[in-house]
Structure formats: C-alpha cells, structure tokens
Design an enzyme around this catalytic site. Structure first.
Site, mmCIF file in Angstrom:
data_model
loop_
_atom_site.group_PDB
_atom_site.id
_atom_site.type_symbol
_atom_site.label_atom_id
_atom_site.label_comp_id
_atom_site.label_asym_id
_atom_site.label_seq_id
_atom_site.Cartn_x
_atom_site.Cartn_y
_atom_site.Cartn_z
ATOM 1 N N ILE A 155 42.011 47.108 34.907
ATOM 2 C CA ILE A 155 41.758 45.799 35.480
ATOM 3 C C ILE A 155 40.693 45.119 34.638
ATOM 4 O O ILE A 155 39.995 45.769 33.855
ATOM 5 C CB ILE A 155 41.308 45.881 36.969
ATOM 6 C CG1 ILE A 155 40.117 46.811 37.134
ATOM 7 C CG2 ILE A 155 42.458 46.303 37.854
ATOM 8 C CD1 ILE A 155 39.629 46.937 38.569
ATOM 9 N N ASP A 156 40.580 43.805 34.775
ATOM 10 C CA ASP A 156 39.634 43.053 33.966
ATOM 11 C C ASP A 156 38.198 43.468 34.257
ATOM 12 O O ASP A 156 37.879 43.971 35.344
ATOM 13 C CB ASP A 156 39.778 41.555 34.230
ATOM 14 C CG ASP A 156 41.109 41.001 33.775
ATOM 15 O OD1 ASP A 156 41.687 41.565 32.833
ATOM 16 O OD2 ASP A 156 41.580 40.009 34.369
ATOM 17 N N LYS A 157 37.328 43.202 33.298
ATOM 18 C CA LYS A 157 35.905 43.506 33.437
ATOM 19 C C LYS A 157 35.330 42.929 34.733
ATOM 20 O O LYS A 157 34.604 43.607 35.461
ATOM 21 C CB LYS A 157 35.140 42.944 32.232
ATOM 22 C CG LYS A 157 33.625 42.968 32.377
ATOM 23 C CD LYS A 157 32.958 42.199 31.259
ATOM 24 C CE LYS A 157 31.457 42.071 31.508
ATOM 25 N NZ LYS A 157 30.788 41.244 30.480
ATOM 26 N N ARG A 260 45.628 35.564 38.854
ATOM 27 C CA ARG A 260 44.798 34.403 38.509
ATOM 28 C C ARG A 260 45.669 33.203 38.128
ATOM 29 O O ARG A 260 45.407 32.070 38.534
ATOM 30 C CB ARG A 260 43.846 34.772 37.373
ATOM 31 C CG ARG A 260 42.903 35.910 37.756
ATOM 32 C CD ARG A 260 42.233 36.560 36.554
ATOM 33 N NE ARG A 260 41.248 35.668 35.954
ATOM 34 C CZ ARG A 260 40.548 35.995 34.871
ATOM 35 N NH1 ARG A 260 40.741 37.175 34.278
ATOM 36 N NH2 ARG A 260 39.664 35.159 34.379
#
Length: 346
Positions: A155-157, A260
């Site tokens: 998953i993204d930072k 998103r």
C-alpha cells in the site's frame, strides 16, 4: 502473434511482480511452454520461466503446469514473475511495527501511516521491509533480500492498514496466486469530500496514467486509451458528516491509486489527498472559522484519509479462510471525531 495483456495490481505491484497473459494462436504447433514463453517474452531467460513453473506461477487455462507442458492452440497462459534482486540491500533496522498475527508462514502487519513499504529510489532504508528484517533477524531461514519471500502486496506510504508478508517461498507463491486470481477480500475505509447521497454504489472505470501528468492516474475509455486497465471499486456509506462522508471501499481489482482515482472520478476526492487535489476545502463554507477548522483537520491527519481496514485470504499451508480487521490509526480516528463534533454543532 499471441494476444498479449500485461496485468498490474495495486497489491501485487510492478515493484514486486510482473504479470503476463497470453492467448496462444490458433495455428500454433505443439511446443514446450518454457520455450514458447522464451520466444515471445523478449529479455526473459528460460531459467527464469522454469523457476516460475516450479513455483506454480505458470497457469494454462487456470491450471498450474510444468515447464515440459506443450502449448496448444487457444491455450490461455498466465505467468507471474518475481522481479530480480535489486541493487540495494535490505538491512535490519529496529523500527516499531504493529504485528496483528504471525505464524510459521506469514506475518500480518497493521502499517502505520508515513512508513514506506519497501526500499526504492529516494528511500533506501527506514522501510517496512527493514523493520521485518529486524523482526526476523534471529531466524536463519529468512533472507530479507530473497525476492521469493517477503511482501505479497503493498500500500502507499501515506495509506495505513493491513499488509501481508510471507516467511517462506511456498507461502509467497500460494498467496501471490490468490492476489493475482482476485480470490482475496480487501476493504478500505476512506473519508471523502462531499456528502455521498447513495448508500452504496460501484465505480467501473478503466485506469491509466494521466496523459497530462505521469504521476497521476485517471479514468479513460479503453477504446480511446488502449493502456487503460479494467478497474472496479464497490463502496458503501458508513457515516455522513456535514461536508464529508466516511465510506467503505471493497476492491474487485487492485490498480495503482484505484480508490483515490475512482472516488475523485465520481466527485468525492479523498480528504487531504494532496496528489489528487483533496488538500484544499472542496466543500463547505467560505468563512474564516470553517477554513480554520478544515486546516486543523489537515494538521490532525496530514495525509490522504485512507486505511486498509480488512483482509481475507486462505492460509497458504492449511487452506483455512482467515479474516482480519484492523483498528484505525490515531490520526484517522481523531479526524473523524472532529467531523462528528462539527456535524453535531452545525
């Protein structure tokens, strides 16, 4: 020529795996699959393809095959390749992590926000993988630099939540196929701008890199943009606030930035998602008092309000279905409390 489709998934990202799909020509003569794939996959060695077959990462018509399998006309071949080892070395670092579950095969972590998952350009250490290497430093069978073990997805930072790590090669091969075949179950909690009127809905929109900004993704008609890849997100409303909505998003596919982009596409950009324009007040009043409230919210949760809440999968050894839920991090839960209080008083 065989039909060729390259697959990518948010959770089985291109930084972890390469995914390929081929449909064999009608006129194709019988040929060993390792030789067939070597011929059509430029730059990929026969040894690398044979290793994929040994790991059951080559499927023909959804059934794993050996390197000696002979391809036939109209066979549908899918192959998952680990990326080769990188130039950087993952060194153990004592970084606190929240381990939700662990056994001899897997580790499940509830990742805190602002923690990079794996080393890469600009982030050569201080990542979740460095933390896992520290956690496993006394286990002689675990090599953090072996691409055949470790992260199964990412998953993204700035996204918090559940991440699955395989402690051995068999576990990673099994779990990798589950993610690739979309048999896992994942839900996310997201705070989005605006009041979502429908109690639930589905966003079905193919995604590709934005033609104006390669750092972004956008929804495109596949007929107009052949690079756009099928993506589906199901959502349902959990709680409505005056100018925002808390939603649960269930992934049917897992494209990069999928939630998103999909929520932005339907007019509900994620709260404080700087990359997609959610870091300014998109809904609400224009009074200084409201602007101050929103700015305080941004300071409370200085990232996109997105959390990987649940994860379900079949255990790689026993086949038992495992379902996990995670707690929201403090920044996200405090943000929700601020909006609850605001809504009650306005």
């Amino acid at each position: 020529m065989a039909e060729y489709i390259e697959e990518d998934d948010l959770e089985l990202s291109r930084e972890l795996y390469e995914h390929f799909r081929f449909v064999v020509d009608r006129g194709q003569a019988l040929l060993r699959i390792d030789k067939y794939l070597t011929n059509i996959m430029s730059g990929t060695s026969r040894n690398r393809i044979q290793e994929a077959a040994d790991s059951q990462h080559i499927l023909v018509n959804d059934v794993p095959v050996k390197s000696s399998y002979r391809v036939k006309p109209n066979d549908v071949i899918t192959i998952v390749l680990d990326f080769p080892k990188t130039d950087y070395t993952i060194v153990p670092q004592d970084i606190p992590i929240d381990i939700v579950y662990e056994d001899e095969d897997i580790i499940l972590v509830n990742k805190q926000p602002n923690l990079v998952v794996h080393p890469g350009f600009g982030n050569f250490d201080g990542t979740l993988l460095n933390a896992i290497a520290w956690h496993m430093k006394d286990n002689p069978g675990f090599d953090a630099n072996n691409p055949h073990i470790g992260l199964v997805h990412r998953i993204d930072k700035d996204t918090s939540g559940l991440l699955l790590i395989a402690k051995n090669e068999d576990a990673k091969a099994n779990l990798g196929l589950q993610f690739f075949n979309k048999t896992t179950e994942r839900t996310y909690n997201a705070l989005v701008w605006g009041v979502v009127r429908e109690d639930e809905g589905t966003v079905d929109g193919a995604l590709a890199r934005d033609i104006h900004d390669r750092m972004l993704f956008a929804v495109y008609d596949p007929a107009e943009n052949p690079n756009a890849k099928h993506a589906v997100t199901h959502y349902r409303v959990l709680e409505r606030f005056t100018y925002c909505t808390l939603v649960e998003c269930k992934l049917e596919t897992g494209r990069t930035h999928q939630i998103r982009v999909h929520m932005r596409h339907i007019g509900h950009t994620l709260f404080n998602d700087e990359r997609y324009g959610g870091n300014i007040p998109l809904k609400g009043e224009r009074t200084s008092k409201y602007m101050q409230f929103v700015n305080n919210c941004f300071l409370t949760c200085p990232r996109q309000a997105l959390h990987a809440k649940t994860l379900g999968f079949a255990h790689p050894r026993t086949g038992e279905w495992m379902q996990f839920d995670s707690t929201l991090p403090a920044d996200f839960s405090t943000l929700l409390e601020k909006w609850r209080n605001y809504t009650q008083n306005h």
